[in-house]
Design an enzyme around this catalytic site. Sequence first.
Site, PDB file in Angstrom:
ATOM      1  N   GLY A  41       0.870  -1.178   0.000  1.00  0.00           N
ATOM      2  CA  GLY A  41       0.000   0.000   0.000  1.00  0.00           C
ATOM      3  C   GLY A  41       0.905   1.226   0.000  1.00  0.00           C
ATOM      4  N   LYS A  42       0.573   2.198  -0.854  1.00  0.00           N
ATOM      5  CA  LYS A  42       1.508   3.327  -1.004  1.00  0.00           C
ATOM      6  C   LYS A  42       1.699   4.100   0.298  1.00  0.00           C
ATOM      7  CE  LYS A  42       0.593   3.678  -5.895  1.00  0.00           C
ATOM      8  NZ  LYS A  42       1.774   2.915  -6.291  1.00  0.00           N
ATOM      9  N   GLY A  43       0.620   4.272   1.077  1.00  0.00           N
ATOM     10  CA  GLY A  43       0.760   5.005   2.335  1.00  0.00           C
ATOM     11  C   GLY A  43       1.635   4.242   3.314  1.00  0.00           C
ATOM     12  N   THR A 222       9.760  12.220 -11.313  1.00  0.00           N
ATOM     13  CA  THR A 222      10.716  11.115 -11.242  1.00  0.00           C
ATOM     14  C   THR A 222      10.834  10.488 -12.626  1.00  0.00           C
ATOM     15  OG1 THR A 222       8.995   9.584 -10.517  1.00  0.00           O
ATOM     16  CG2 THR A 222      10.245  10.681  -8.802  1.00  0.00           C
ATOM     17  N   ASP A 248      12.719  -5.762  -9.586  1.00  0.00           N
ATOM     18  CA  ASP A 248      11.295  -5.488  -9.353  1.00  0.00           C
ATOM     19  C   ASP A 248      11.183  -4.014  -8.960  1.00  0.00           C
ATOM     20  OD1 ASP A 248       8.679  -5.324  -8.499  1.00  0.00           O
ATOM     21  OD2 ASP A 248       8.784  -6.994  -7.083  1.00  0.00           O
ATOM     22  N   ASP A 254       7.767   4.603  -3.978  1.00  0.00           N
ATOM     23  CA  ASP A 254       7.509   4.834  -2.546  1.00  0.00           C
ATOM     24  C   ASP A 254       8.823   5.073  -1.801  1.00  0.00           C
ATOM     25  OD1 ASP A 254       4.792   4.433  -2.976  1.00  0.00           O
ATOM     26  OD2 ASP A 254       4.962   2.274  -2.678  1.00  0.00           O
TER      27      ASP A 254
HETATM   28  O1  RIB Z   1       3.659   1.491  -4.890  1.00  0.00           O
HETATM   29  C1  RIB Z   1       3.523   0.118  -4.691  1.00  0.00           C
HETATM   30  C2  RIB Z   1       2.224  -0.173  -4.010  1.00  0.00           C
HETATM   31  O2  RIB Z   1       1.163   0.151  -4.868  1.00  0.00           O
HETATM   32  C3  RIB Z   1       2.028  -1.621  -3.662  1.00  0.00           C
HETATM   33  O3  RIB Z   1       2.533  -1.926  -2.387  1.00  0.00           O
HETATM   34  C4  RIB Z   1       0.541  -1.825  -3.811  1.00  0.00           C
HETATM   35  O4  RIB Z   1      -0.111  -2.094  -2.611  1.00  0.00           O
HETATM   36  C5  RIB Z   1       0.010  -0.546  -4.456  1.00  0.00           C
HETATM   37  O5  RIB Z   1      -0.629   0.256  -3.551  1.00  0.00           O
END
Ligand code: RIB
Length: 307
Positions: A41-43, A222, A248, A254
Site C-alpha cells: 500500500g503506497k501510504g 521522477t 522489481d 515509494d
Molecule cells: O507502490 C507500490 C504499491 O502500490 C504496492 O505496495 C501496492 O499495494 C500498491 O498500492
Amino acid sequence: MSKANIVVVGSSNMDIFCYTDHLPEPGETLIGDRYWMTLGGKGANQAVGARRLGAEVTLVGRVGDDLFGQRMLDNFSSHGMALDHIQVDREAGSGVALILVDKQAENSLVVVPGANMRIAPADVEAAARVLRAADVLLMQLEIPLETIQRAVDIAHEGDTLCVLNPAPARPLPDVILEKVHLLTPNQSEARVLTGIPADTLEDAEAAGQALLDKGVQTVIITLGAQGALIVRPGETTHVEGVSVDAVDTTGAGDAFTAGLAVALAEGKTLEQASRLANLAGALSATKPGAMPSLPTRDEVEAFAGAP
Ligand code: RIB
C-alpha cells in the site's frame, strides 16, 4: 540534526505478487514462477520507508477487521509506529493489491482499496494536533480526495510541508494543487495530470511548468533510471539517476518519496533530498516486493559511499 517528524495519510494493502515470464495479454492464462504475499500500500510503504530512513512517523489510515488488517497493525507496531490514528473499519475489508511482475522487472497492478477509501476527513481531524506539528505531511492517491483536501488545510494551519505523491494517477482539482508545496509525479502521472507526455526532459519540464501554473510550489518529476527533474519557478534542475540491475520496480516510487520527505524534514535542499531519494528508489528496485525492498538509512549511506 533533529529527527524528521512525518505524518503519512494513506493506504495499507496486502500485496499478492505473482512473478511470470511476461505480463499476460487480455484473455491469456500464464503459469507463474512463484507468488508472494507481503504488506504494502503506497501510504504504508512510504510510512515504513520513512521510518527505516530514521524518521518519527505517524500513519493516519484504515484497515479491515480481518486477518490482513491484524497483520498490518502488527507490522506497524514492529516498526515502532503508534497505532493511535489507524482505525479498524468494520464495514470494509483491508485493501488488497494483485501485482504481476515479469522477467524485465515490469509490473502491472490491480488495487482493491477496501477500507482505504473510507479514510475520512474526520480521521485527519482527529490527528490535527500531530499533523500541525509535523515537518512533512505525505499523501498519495489511494484514499478519498476530500480527505487529502482536509489534511492539506490542517497542515496549512501549522508549518508543515505538504508533499503529494499523485499515484496512482488521477486528475486533481486546482483547490488541492494550489495548496500542495511539493508534487512528485512520475512521467505517466505527469501526463495524466497535465495532458503533456513527459517522455523527454524538455516535455517533463513543460509538464512541471503546467503544474506550477496551477499553483503547486515545486514539482519533482521522477524519471526512473534518469533520476529526477526539479521544476520550480524560474529554475529547473536535473538530478542524475543511479544505475542498478532492477529485479522489481514495485515500491521504488515509494522509496523515492519516503527518502525525499525524510531528507526535506531534516532540512536538506531539494537537490540533496532528490539525491538521497534516488539512492533509496534505486536500492528498492534491486529487491523483490514493495515494502520488503525499502532500504534502511545505513543501506542508503553504504550505497552512496560505494565506488
Ligand atoms: O507502490 C507500490 C504499491 O502500490 C504496492 O505496495 C501496492 O499495494 C500498491 O498500492
